[in-house]
Scaffold this active site. Sequence first.
Site, PDB file in Angstrom:
ATOM      1  N   GLY A  46      98.951 -99.115 -30.707  1.00 40.30           N
ATOM      2  CA  GLY A  46      99.313-100.585 -30.735  1.00 40.30           C
ATOM      3  C   GLY A  46     100.654-100.918 -30.892  1.00 40.30           C
ATOM      4  O   GLY A  46     101.876 -99.766 -31.294  1.00 40.30           O
ATOM      5  N   GLN A  51     107.922-106.115 -33.524  1.00 39.66           N
ATOM      6  CA  GLN A  51     108.237-104.853 -33.248  1.00 39.66           C
ATOM      7  C   GLN A  51     109.138-104.700 -32.754  1.00 39.66           C
ATOM      8  O   GLN A  51     110.295-103.696 -33.069  1.00 39.66           O
ATOM      9  CB  GLN A  51     107.132-103.653 -33.707  1.00 39.66           C
ATOM     10  CG  GLN A  51     105.834-103.687 -34.704  1.00 39.66           C
ATOM     11  CD  GLN A  51     105.221-102.878 -34.646  1.00 39.66           C
ATOM     12  OE1 GLN A  51     103.744-102.379 -33.694  1.00 39.66           O
ATOM     13  NE2 GLN A  51     105.193-101.115 -34.899  1.00 39.66           N
ATOM     14  N   CYS A  94     102.933 -95.851 -38.011  1.00 44.32           N
ATOM     15  CA  CYS A  94     103.358 -97.091 -37.342  1.00 44.32           C
ATOM     16  C   CYS A  94     104.808 -96.688 -37.195  1.00 44.32           C
ATOM     17  O   CYS A  94     105.567 -95.518 -37.578  1.00 44.32           O
ATOM     18  CB  CYS A  94     103.383 -98.050 -39.036  1.00 44.32           C
ATOM     19  SG  CYS A  94     104.257 -99.968 -38.065  1.00 44.32           S
ATOM     20  N   LEU A  95     104.956 -96.948 -35.502  1.00 41.45           N
ATOM     21  CA  LEU A  95     106.155 -96.880 -34.955  1.00 41.45           C
ATOM     22  C   LEU A  95     107.640 -97.632 -35.688  1.00 41.45           C
ATOM     23  O   LEU A  95     108.294 -97.365 -35.500  1.00 41.45           O
ATOM     24  CB  LEU A  95     106.229 -97.725 -33.602  1.00 41.45           C
ATOM     25  CG  LEU A  95     105.112 -96.667 -32.788  1.00 41.45           C
ATOM     26  CD1 LEU A  95     104.951 -97.371 -31.104  1.00 41.45           C
ATOM     27  CD2 LEU A  95     105.213 -95.294 -32.591  1.00 41.45           C
ATOM     28  N   HIS A 136      95.898-103.112 -38.062  1.00 41.03           N
ATOM     29  CA  HIS A 136      96.924-103.067 -38.449  1.00 41.03           C
ATOM     30  C   HIS A 136      98.160-104.559 -37.469  1.00 41.03           C
ATOM     31  O   HIS A 136      99.132-104.242 -38.681  1.00 41.03           O
ATOM     32  CB  HIS A 136      97.123-101.629 -37.396  1.00 41.03           C
ATOM     33  CG  HIS A 136      98.478-100.911 -37.889  1.00 41.03           C
ATOM     34  ND1 HIS A 136      98.253 -99.619 -38.926  1.00 41.03           N
ATOM     35  CD2 HIS A 136      99.741-101.460 -37.058  1.00 41.03           C
ATOM     36  CE1 HIS A 136     100.099 -99.231 -38.667  1.00 41.03           C
ATOM     37  NE2 HIS A 136     100.718-100.156 -37.574  1.00 41.03           N
ATOM     38  N   GLU A 137      98.027-104.938 -36.898  1.00 44.60           N
ATOM     39  CA  GLU A 137      98.922-105.276 -35.541  1.00 44.60           C
ATOM     40  C   GLU A 137      98.667-106.691 -35.729  1.00 44.60           C
ATOM     41  O   GLU A 137      99.549-107.495 -36.173  1.00 44.60           O
ATOM     42  CB  GLU A 137      98.168-105.036 -34.059  1.00 44.60           C
ATOM     43  CG  GLU A 137      98.279-103.762 -33.965  1.00 44.60           C
ATOM     44  CD  GLU A 137      99.439-102.837 -33.915  1.00 44.60           C
ATOM     45  OE1 GLU A 137     100.459-103.214 -34.330  1.00 44.60           O
ATOM     46  OE2 GLU A 137      98.966-101.521 -33.989  1.00 44.60           O
ATOM     47  N   HIS A 140     101.423-107.086 -38.818  1.00 43.74           N
ATOM     48  CA  HIS A 140     102.630-107.347 -38.557  1.00 43.74           C
ATOM     49  C   HIS A 140     102.815-108.229 -38.039  1.00 43.74           C
ATOM     50  O   HIS A 140     103.964-109.091 -38.024  1.00 43.74           O
ATOM     51  CB  HIS A 140     102.460-106.758 -36.697  1.00 43.74           C
ATOM     52  CG  HIS A 140     103.384-105.122 -37.605  1.00 43.74           C
ATOM     53  ND1 HIS A 140     104.468-105.104 -38.292  1.00 43.74           N
ATOM     54  CD2 HIS A 140     102.905-104.101 -37.186  1.00 43.74           C
ATOM     55  CE1 HIS A 140     103.965-103.225 -37.854  1.00 43.74           C
ATOM     56  NE2 HIS A 140     103.117-102.755 -37.429  1.00 43.74           N
TER      57      HIS A 140
HETATM   58  O1  GNR Z   1     100.943 -95.872 -33.019  1.00 47.38           O
HETATM   59  C1  GNR Z   1      99.937 -96.376 -34.195  1.00 47.38           C
HETATM   60  N1  GNR Z   1      98.771 -95.155 -34.032  1.00 47.38           N
HETATM   61  C2  GNR Z   1      98.237 -95.951 -35.154  1.00 47.38           C
HETATM   62  C3  GNR Z   1      97.498 -94.436 -36.130  1.00 47.38           C
HETATM   63  C4  GNR Z   1      96.532 -95.228 -37.426  1.00 47.38           C
HETATM   64  C5  GNR Z   1      96.381 -96.596 -37.287  1.00 47.38           C
HETATM   65  C6  GNR Z   1      97.635 -97.952 -36.819  1.00 47.38           C
HETATM   66  C7  GNR Z   1      97.867 -97.653 -35.958  1.00 47.38           C
HETATM   67  S1  GNR Z   1      98.750 -98.844 -34.684  1.00 47.38           S
HETATM   68  C8  GNR Z   1     100.633 -97.401 -34.738  1.00 47.38           C
HETATM   69  C9  GNR Z   1     101.667 -97.894 -33.677  1.00 47.38           C
HETATM   70  C10 GNR Z   1     102.019 -99.926 -34.475  1.00 47.38           C
HETATM   71  O2  GNR Z   1     102.806 -99.372 -35.289  1.00 47.38           O
HETATM   72  N2  GNR Z   1     101.596-100.963 -34.363  1.00 47.38           N
HETATM   73  O3  GNR Z   1     101.931-101.395 -35.198  1.00 47.38           O
HETATM   74 NI    NI Z   2     102.906-100.522 -36.811  1.00 43.15          NI
END
Ligand code: GNR
Ligand code: NI
Length: 183
Positions: A46, A51, A94-95, A136-137, A140
């Site tokens: 995601g 980001q 999270c990236l 999660h997204e 952000h």
């Molecule tokens: O790549 C991602 N893996 C992930 C694993 C578990 C829960 C959420 C994520 S999102 C993350 C990519 C990211 O930072 N998205 O904002």
């Molecule tokens: Ni993230």
Amino acid sequence: MALRPILCLPDPRLRATSENVGVVDDEVRALMDDMLDTMYAAPGIGLAAIQIGVPKRVLVIDLAKKGELPTPLFVADPEIIEKSDELSTYEEGCLSLPEYYEDVQRPARVKVRYLDRNNERQEIEATGLLATCLQHEMDHLDGKLFIDHLSRLKRDRAEKKFAKAARLAEPLAPRGPEIREKV
Ligand code: GNR
Ligand code: NI
């Protein structure tokens, strides 16, 4: 289509609140396409526009595994219209916080209304990893990171770790080599 650099903590832009796009036009589609390329290259499942430094309420998700056909989901201006009382726990990453992973509890099921890549209104009912990833997204878009769901102690430790990593990675100019910190 282009790869864009992904911002990492402690970049303050990650704490910004993103703005609705209102309409998914060619410019938003181009943003979505860059985001998808950037996400696949990372790789991640995601990515939210903030980001890559763009404060718009746009996100992309693809849970397909390596070797499977891509199944990209393009989302603009999402709203959670229902969420379950039942919670589920996933180990999140999270990236923007490279190589940091912790369990996070969130509603197990969410119903989300959004605009798709063709500017059409859609609703999706998600469970499992998709439900977690959507939340999660969407966090952000409000400047929220998964560490905000952890205990104060864990969050403080994570923030310190990334603040220090950024200091060490930083220019050698303002600070002479004689005062370089040990890792
Ligand atoms: O790549 C991602 N893996 C992930 C694993 C578990 C829960 C959420 C994520 S999102 C993350 C990519 C990211 O930072 N998205 O904002
Ligand atoms: Ni993230």
